[in-house]
Motif scaffolding. Structure first.
Motif, short mmCIF file in Angstrom:
data_model
loop_
_atom_site.label_atom_id
_atom_site.label_comp_id
_atom_site.label_asym_id
_atom_site.label_seq_id
_atom_site.Cartn_x
_atom_site.Cartn_y
_atom_site.Cartn_z
N ALA A 47 65.34 -48.74 -1.67
CA ALA A 47 66.36 -48.89 -0.64
C ALA A 47 67.20 -47.61 -0.56
CB ALA A 47 67.26 -50.08 -0.96
N PRO A 48 67.81 -47.34 0.60
CA PRO A 48 68.70 -46.18 0.72
C PRO A 48 69.84 -46.25 -0.29
CG PRO A 48 68.21 -47.10 2.89
CD PRO A 48 67.68 -48.07 1.89
N GLN A 49 70.26 -45.08 -0.76
CA GLN A 49 71.36 -45.02 -1.72
C GLN A 49 72.67 -45.36 -1.03
OE1 GLN A 49 71.45 -41.22 -3.69
NE2 GLN A 49 69.23 -41.17 -3.95
N ARG A 50 73.47 -46.20 -1.69
CA ARG A 50 74.76 -46.57 -1.12
C ARG A 50 75.83 -46.56 -2.20
NH1 ARG A 50 76.34 -51.88 2.55
NH2 ARG A 50 78.44 -51.16 3.09
N THR A 59 71.09 -55.32 11.67
CA THR A 59 69.98 -54.36 11.77
C THR A 59 70.36 -53.02 11.16
OG1 THR A 59 69.12 -55.39 13.78
CG2 THR A 59 68.51 -53.10 13.38
N PHE A 60 71.51 -52.48 11.56
CA PHE A 60 71.90 -51.16 11.06
C PHE A 60 72.30 -51.20 9.58
CE2 PHE A 60 72.54 -50.32 15.67
CZ PHE A 60 71.63 -49.27 15.76
N GLN A 61 72.88 -52.30 9.14
CA GLN A 61 73.21 -52.39 7.71
C GLN A 61 71.93 -52.43 6.88
OE1 GLN A 61 75.90 -55.58 6.73
NE2 GLN A 61 76.62 -54.50 4.93
N ASN A 62 70.91 -53.12 7.36
CA ASN A 62 69.63 -53.17 6.64
C ASN A 62 68.95 -51.80 6.61
OD1 ASN A 62 69.89 -55.90 6.10
ND2 ASN A 62 68.77 -56.54 7.93
N TRP A 63 69.12 -51.01 7.68
CA TRP A 63 68.56 -49.67 7.71
C TRP A 63 69.35 -48.71 6.81
CZ3 TRP A 63 64.03 -48.02 9.33
CH2 TRP A 63 63.34 -48.71 10.34
N GLY A 64 70.55 -49.09 6.41
CA GLY A 64 71.38 -48.20 5.61
C GLY A 64 72.26 -47.31 6.45
N ASN A 118 74.08 -42.80 1.71
CA ASN A 118 73.79 -41.37 1.53
C ASN A 118 72.57 -41.00 2.36
OD1 ASN A 118 73.20 -38.80 0.68
ND2 ASN A 118 73.15 -39.26 -1.50
N TRP A 119 72.78 -40.18 3.41
CA TRP A 119 71.69 -39.74 4.26
C TRP A 119 71.45 -38.23 4.16
CZ3 TRP A 119 67.99 -42.36 6.81
CH2 TRP A 119 68.14 -43.74 6.89
N SER A 120 71.76 -37.68 3.00
CA SER A 120 71.44 -36.26 2.77
C SER A 120 69.92 -36.09 2.74
CB SER A 120 72.03 -35.79 1.44
OG SER A 120 71.43 -36.48 0.36
N GLU A 121 69.48 -34.88 2.96
CA GLU A 121 68.04 -34.61 2.88
C GLU A 121 67.55 -34.81 1.46
OE1 GLU A 121 65.91 -31.53 5.81
OE2 GLU A 121 66.23 -30.67 3.82
N GLU A 122 68.41 -34.54 0.49
CA GLU A 122 68.04 -34.73 -0.92
C GLU A 122 67.74 -36.19 -1.23
OE1 GLU A 122 70.88 -31.18 -0.84
OE2 GLU A 122 70.59 -33.08 0.21
N ALA A 123 68.43 -37.09 -0.54
CA ALA A 123 68.26 -38.52 -0.80
C ALA A 123 67.20 -39.17 0.07
CB ALA A 123 69.59 -39.26 -0.61
N ALA A 170 58.29 -42.93 5.15
CA ALA A 170 57.61 -43.80 6.10
C ALA A 170 58.48 -44.97 6.54
CB ALA A 170 56.31 -44.31 5.47
N ARG A 171 59.33 -45.50 5.65
CA ARG A 171 60.13 -46.66 6.04
C ARG A 171 61.18 -46.33 7.10
NH1 ARG A 171 64.82 -45.50 3.60
NH2 ARG A 171 64.85 -44.89 1.41
N ASN A 172 61.40 -45.04 7.38
CA ASN A 172 62.41 -44.64 8.37
C ASN A 172 61.83 -44.34 9.75
OD1 ASN A 172 64.56 -44.83 6.55
ND2 ASN A 172 64.31 -42.71 5.85
N ILE A 173 60.51 -44.51 9.93
CA ILE A 173 59.91 -44.06 11.19
C ILE A 173 60.24 -44.95 12.38
CG2 ILE A 173 58.03 -42.86 10.01
CD1 ILE A 173 56.17 -45.15 10.79
N GLY A 174 60.97 -46.03 12.14
CA GLY A 174 61.42 -46.85 13.26
C GLY A 174 62.71 -46.37 13.88
N LEU A 175 63.28 -45.29 13.35
CA LEU A 175 64.57 -44.80 13.81
C LEU A 175 64.44 -43.56 14.70
CD1 LEU A 175 66.60 -44.97 10.45
CD2 LEU A 175 66.75 -46.55 12.39
N SER A 176 65.36 -43.44 15.64
CA SER A 176 65.56 -42.19 16.39
C SER A 176 67.00 -41.75 16.13
CB SER A 176 65.37 -42.41 17.89
OG SER A 176 64.02 -42.70 18.19
N CYS A 177 67.18 -40.50 15.70
CA CYS A 177 68.50 -40.03 15.27
C CYS A 177 68.82 -38.70 15.93
CB CYS A 177 68.56 -39.87 13.75
SG CYS A 177 68.06 -41.37 12.86
N MET A 178 69.98 -38.63 16.59
CA MET A 178 70.45 -37.42 17.26
C MET A 178 71.73 -36.97 16.58
SD MET A 178 68.47 -39.38 19.16
CE MET A 178 69.55 -40.72 19.62
#
Length: 321
Positions: A45-48, A107-112, A118-123, A149-157
């Motif tokens: 899971a994403p780091q929180r 939905t967004f809470q489940n995505w993190g 933490n959405w750094s590139e390191e994480a 792979a688990r993030n490929i459902g997202l589009s981020c700008m």
């Protein structure tokens, strides 16, 4: 594209040094694999952060958040109805603020995509927030551009936000988990994100120099973002990131006070250079004060005697306005 196919593609590209040299996306994938040691097939899971861990970050970024909140709200008003979330992060990729519709919260809470994550590139490897911060530029990471792979459902700008001293403050992000999100729609959102990020920069800059005169220093499309703070002695005491780039000033750090005329230069054309900007500011103040020199001086934050000296130097008579 399924997770296995995505993982194989990412590993093939990331392991190729030549691909990284040709493509910014491939270079980010390679950083994610080689430098950060991330497995694109990871199921973790994403780091929180806990609330206890997040609290000091919120306190340290209080003025940044305060300057950004109304702009974030305005941006969410524009994109929220289309199922997008708006996030503000610090320079390390920790989400400080989030906005999403009530119906999309789970939905967004489940995505993190939530405060404390933490959405750094390191994480998280290649992603909108982390790659924007790593490369200090506007990015769009659309679905299978993501490393994990688990993030490929997202589009981020995303767009970076720089502080009053040119330092990286964080990133502004709009994310969508809609399967019908198109790249064309992403481009429209990305332009709004970029514009809002620059507005937040300007708001932070003005809040940092409340007693200074704010002068636009650039030309064309960069003019609104090229801001200088000029004190009562006509010394430049601050400059936005864009102004620093435009005027070849140090890219980051507290500026040594510099005479404004040295920074901007003089020009025989009274509509150009610092004298033109100063004359325009004085004329506007006089106009708004209906010719009252005392009121105009007060509006400019200077004394009446100083106002008269400037008017004389700029060739402005009490009747010329």
């Amino acid at each position: 594209m399924d997770f296995r196919e995505h993982t194989d593609r990412v590993l093939s590209v990331a392991e190729s040094g030549s691909a990284a040299a040709r493509s910014r996306l491939a270079a980010s994938w390679r950083r994610s694999l080689v430098r950060h040691g991330i497995d694109p097939a990871t199921g973790r899971a994403p780091q929180r952060l806990t609330q206890r861990e997040l609290r000091p970050l919120l306190e340290a970024n209080e003025s940044f958040i305060r300057s950004a909140e109304s702009r974030i709200d305005n941006l969410f008003d524009l994109v929220g109805q289309s199922g997008c979330a708006v996030l503000l992060t610090d320079a390390q990729g920790i989400v400080l603020q989030h906005r999403c519709g009530d119906g999309d919260a789970d939905t967004f809470q489940n995505w993190g995509l939530w405060a404390g994550n933490n959405w750094s590139e390191e994480a998280e490897g290649t992603n909108g927030i982390g790659t924007c911060l790593a490369e200090r530029r506007r990015v769009t990471i659309h679905r299978d551009d993501h490393f994990i792979a688990r993030n490929i459902g997202l589009s981020c700008m995303d767009a970076p936000i720089f502080g009053p001293q040119g330092q990286l403050l964080g990133a502004l992000d709009v994310s969508s988990a809609r399967s019908d999100q198109t790249e064309g729609f992403n481009q429209l959102i990305a332009a709004m994100v970029e514009q809002t990020a620059r507005q937040i920069e300007a708001d932070c800059f003005r809040a940092t120099f409340p007693k200074a005169r704010i002068v636009m220093a650039g030309e064309g499309d960069t003019r609104a973002n090229s801001l200088l703070a000029v004190d009562q002695d006509d010394l430049v005491i601050g400059a936005t990131r864009q102004a620093r780039l435009t005027l070849d000033l140090p890219s980051e750090g507290i500026l040594r006070p510099l005479p404004a005329v040295d920074v901007l230069g003089r020009d025989d054309d009274s509509q150009k250079g610092f004298e033109g900007a100063e004359r325009a500011a004085v004329m506007r103040a006089l106009s708004r004060a209906d010719g009252n020199v005392t009121q105009a001086a007060k509006a400019l934050g200077i004394g009446r005697a100083t106002m008269y000296r400037r008017m004389k130097r700029l060739g402005i008579s009490e009747k010329s306005h």
